[in-house]
Design an enzyme around this catalytic site. Structure first.
Site, mmCIF file in Angstrom:
data_model
loop_
_atom_site.group_PDB
_atom_site.id
_atom_site.type_symbol
_atom_site.label_atom_id
_atom_site.label_comp_id
_atom_site.label_asym_id
_atom_site.label_seq_id
_atom_site.Cartn_x
_atom_site.Cartn_y
_atom_site.Cartn_z
ATOM 1 N N PHE A 152 0.822 -1.212 0.000
ATOM 2 C CA PHE A 152 0.000 0.000 0.000
ATOM 3 C C PHE A 152 0.860 1.268 0.000
ATOM 4 C CE2 PHE A 152 -4.254 -1.584 1.991
ATOM 5 C CZ PHE A 152 -4.525 -2.236 0.807
ATOM 6 N N ARG A 153 1.938 1.271 0.824
ATOM 7 C CA ARG A 153 2.574 2.555 1.128
ATOM 8 C C ARG A 153 3.958 2.785 0.528
ATOM 9 N NH1 ARG A 153 -0.635 0.818 5.034
ATOM 10 N NH2 ARG A 153 -2.303 2.208 5.685
ATOM 11 N N HIS A 168 -6.098 -10.541 8.587
ATOM 12 C CA HIS A 168 -7.031 -9.815 7.712
ATOM 13 C C HIS A 168 -7.758 -10.734 6.739
ATOM 14 C CE1 HIS A 168 -4.521 -5.945 8.585
ATOM 15 N NE2 HIS A 168 -5.318 -6.277 9.578
ATOM 16 N N CYS A 210 -21.334 -16.820 0.875
ATOM 17 C CA CYS A 210 -22.590 -16.131 0.553
ATOM 18 C C CYS A 210 -23.083 -15.428 1.818
ATOM 19 C CB CYS A 210 -23.632 -17.139 0.075
ATOM 20 S SG CYS A 210 -25.267 -16.389 -0.069
ATOM 21 N N CYS A 257 -24.489 -15.984 -5.280
ATOM 22 C CA CYS A 257 -24.671 -17.384 -4.883
ATOM 23 C C CYS A 257 -25.871 -17.939 -5.655
ATOM 24 C CB CYS A 257 -24.945 -17.406 -3.388
ATOM 25 S SG CYS A 257 -25.290 -19.014 -2.694
ATOM 26 N N CYS A 291 -28.384 -19.062 -4.362
ATOM 27 C CA CYS A 291 -29.587 -18.607 -3.637
ATOM 28 C C CYS A 291 -29.905 -17.136 -3.920
ATOM 29 C CB CYS A 291 -29.411 -18.825 -2.133
ATOM 30 S SG CYS A 291 -28.414 -17.554 -1.323
ATOM 31 N N THR A 325 6.306 -4.631 6.922
ATOM 32 C CA THR A 325 5.083 -3.934 7.355
ATOM 33 C C THR A 325 5.441 -2.537 7.843
ATOM 34 O OG1 THR A 325 3.271 -3.890 8.962
ATOM 35 C CG2 THR A 325 5.203 -5.177 9.588
ATOM 36 N N SER A 326 4.600 -1.568 7.463
ATOM 37 C CA SER A 326 4.838 -0.192 7.894
ATOM 38 C C SER A 326 4.413 0.006 9.351
ATOM 39 C CB SER A 326 4.061 0.775 6.996
ATOM 40 O OG SER A 326 2.672 0.506 7.087
ATOM 41 N N ASN A 341 12.728 -4.198 7.250
ATOM 42 C CA ASN A 341 11.844 -3.411 6.387
ATOM 43 C C ASN A 341 12.681 -2.542 5.453
ATOM 44 O OD1 ASN A 341 8.900 -3.282 6.289
ATOM 45 N ND2 ASN A 341 9.172 -1.081 6.413
HETATM 46 P P1 NAD Z 1 2.185 -1.221 3.938
HETATM 47 O O1 NAD Z 1 1.982 -1.080 2.479
HETATM 48 O O2 NAD Z 1 1.606 -0.201 4.843
HETATM 49 O O3 NAD Z 1 3.745 -1.276 4.250
HETATM 50 C C1 NAD Z 1 4.591 -2.162 3.594
HETATM 51 C C2 NAD Z 1 5.990 -1.943 4.153
HETATM 52 O O4 NAD Z 1 6.804 -2.957 3.611
HETATM 53 C C3 NAD Z 1 6.606 -0.600 3.789
HETATM 54 O O5 NAD Z 1 7.082 0.016 4.963
HETATM 55 C C4 NAD Z 1 7.763 -0.963 2.839
HETATM 56 O O6 NAD Z 1 8.927 -0.194 3.089
HETATM 57 C C5 NAD Z 1 8.031 -2.394 3.197
HETATM 58 N N1 NAD Z 1 8.464 -3.226 2.091
HETATM 59 C C6 NAD Z 1 7.995 -3.287 0.823
HETATM 60 N N2 NAD Z 1 8.591 -4.267 0.134
HETATM 61 C C7 NAD Z 1 9.497 -4.823 0.995
HETATM 62 C C8 NAD Z 1 10.423 -5.885 0.876
HETATM 63 N N3 NAD Z 1 10.556 -6.601 -0.235
HETATM 64 N N4 NAD Z 1 11.194 -6.185 1.960
HETATM 65 C C9 NAD Z 1 11.083 -5.490 3.117
HETATM 66 N N5 NAD Z 1 10.223 -4.475 3.268
HETATM 67 C C10 NAD Z 1 9.422 -4.164 2.232
HETATM 68 O O7 NAD Z 1 1.705 -2.688 4.338
HETATM 69 P P2 NAD Z 1 1.126 -3.261 5.700
HETATM 70 O O8 NAD Z 1 1.873 -2.688 6.858
HETATM 71 O O9 NAD Z 1 1.085 -4.734 5.558
HETATM 72 O O10 NAD Z 1 -0.361 -2.690 5.787
HETATM 73 C C11 NAD Z 1 -1.205 -2.634 4.653
HETATM 74 C C12 NAD Z 1 -2.512 -3.430 4.744
HETATM 75 O O11 NAD Z 1 -2.933 -3.836 3.407
HETATM 76 C C13 NAD Z 1 -2.370 -4.711 5.466
HETATM 77 O O12 NAD Z 1 -3.575 -5.045 5.996
HETATM 78 C C14 NAD Z 1 -2.001 -5.667 4.337
HETATM 79 O O13 NAD Z 1 -2.254 -6.975 4.597
HETATM 80 C C15 NAD Z 1 -2.898 -5.215 3.205
HETATM 81 N N6 NAD Z 1 -2.293 -5.563 1.899
HETATM 82 C C16 NAD Z 1 -2.054 -6.885 1.642
HETATM 83 C C17 NAD Z 1 -1.434 -7.275 0.469
HETATM 84 C C18 NAD Z 1 -1.180 -8.748 0.248
HETATM 85 O O14 NAD Z 1 -1.934 -9.593 0.718
HETATM 86 N N7 NAD Z 1 -0.088 -9.098 -0.434
HETATM 87 C C19 NAD Z 1 -1.049 -6.308 -0.462
HETATM 88 C C20 NAD Z 1 -1.331 -4.946 -0.192
HETATM 89 C C21 NAD Z 1 -1.941 -4.594 1.027
#
Ligand code: NAD
Length: 240
Positions: free
Chosen positions: A35-36, A121, A129, A150, A152, A190-191, A213
């Site tokens: 996402f970020r 999540h 359904c 579905c 139904c 994860t951010s 990260n």
């Molecule tokens: P986020 O997008 O907020 O943050 C991702 C973080 O991962 C960033 O800080 C980035 O610097 C880091 N990052 C990116 N690629 C990397 C790598 N290869 N190695 C190390 N660090 C890396 O994601 P979030 O904190 O998981 O929160 C977003 C929400 O959206 C969560 O609920 C997430 O599960 C969901 N989401 C899921 C997916 C999926 O299932 N693949 C994809 C997008 C978003």
């Protein structure tokens, strides 16, 4: 002086109770945008922000638009586990790792062979359904057009936790238990900005908290070890 990677290798080799807690960054090396990051979903322009389109209210009020976005952006096509998913599955098999706690919905940990995966999540692979509860696989969502229905007549909803929806209590409790009992807690990709998931770090009581990260996180100061970089590359270079 030892490098962070050498310390992590020693901790992984010496533990029978590692817990991994990860997010979208774990799957970017499989080609799924997070996402970020720079090329994450939040930097792409849509009619509404992704957080709005992935909310419970939006799902109820604009169901067809929700599914258009969901099919286009949340269902990865042909994504395969990367070295991070594979190392975690291997560590579990070898008796080093007890659980993977993930915010991801893509199912790649299970595809790599991980068994104890706590999906905070939910998952794109489970769909129900809303009227009769009948189960549907991911292919039903992929192959349908507009709002998936579905037999139904009810709407089929993915079992993913949308913004405004509560987390599954049993999954949350299991994640807290696993993290509270962990010897080594590795947090990666994860951010740490999505709550309540990010608060899980507070359940850890040990002295081996590792943060891996690409970008800095708000919790770097609380970690015993910080590795900045791509998690797949870092895990590969550990050679454990
Ligand atoms: P986020 O997008 O907020 O943050 C991702 C973080 O991962 C960033 O800080 C980035 O610097 C880091 N990052 C990116 N690629 C990397 C790598 N290869 N190695 C190390 N660090 C890396 O994601 P979030 O904190 O998981 O929160 C977003 C929400 O959206 C969560 O609920 C997430 O599960 C969901 N989401 C899921 C997916 C999926 O299932 N693949 C994809 C997008 C978003």
């Amino acid at each position: 002086m030892k490098e962070a990677k050498d310390i992590l290798r020693e901790w992984v080799q010496g533990s029978e109770n590692i817990v991994f807690f990860g997010g979208a960054g774990v799957s970017t090396e499989s080609g799924i945008p997070d996402f970020r990051s720079e090329d994450g979903l939040y930097r792409q322009s849509f009619r509404y922000p992704p957080e709005t389109m992935l909310s419970h209210t939006f799902f109820l009020r604009h169901t067809a638009e929700f599914f258009a976005f969901y099919r286009a952006k949340m269902i990865p096509r042909g994504a395969k586990p990367n070295p991070a998913h594979c190392a975690l599955a291997r560590w579990e098999k070898e008796g080093r790792l007890r659980a993977v706690v993930t915010q991801n919905i893509d199912g790649l940990h299970q595809l790599a062979g991980s068994k104890n995966v706590l999906e905070l999540h939910g998952s794109i692979h489970r769909n129900h359904c809303m009227r009769c509860g009948n189960f549907y696989p991911l292919s039903t969502i992929e192959e349908s057009e507009g709002v998936p229905r579905c037999a139904c007549g009810g709407t089929i909803k993915p079992d993913v936790v949308l913004y405004e929806e509560p987390l599954d209590e049993a999954v949350w409790a299991a994640a807290v238990r696993a993290i509270a009992a962990a010897d080594v807690l590795i947090v990666g990709g994860t951010s740490l900005t999505v709550y309540p998931a990010a608060a899980l770090l507070d359940a850890y009581c040990g002295q081996k908290l590792v943060l891996i990260n690409r970008d800095a996180t708000a919790r770097d100061n609380a970690a015993n070890l910080v590795l900045r970089g791509s998690i797949g590359e870092i895990f590969s270079s550990l050679k454990v």
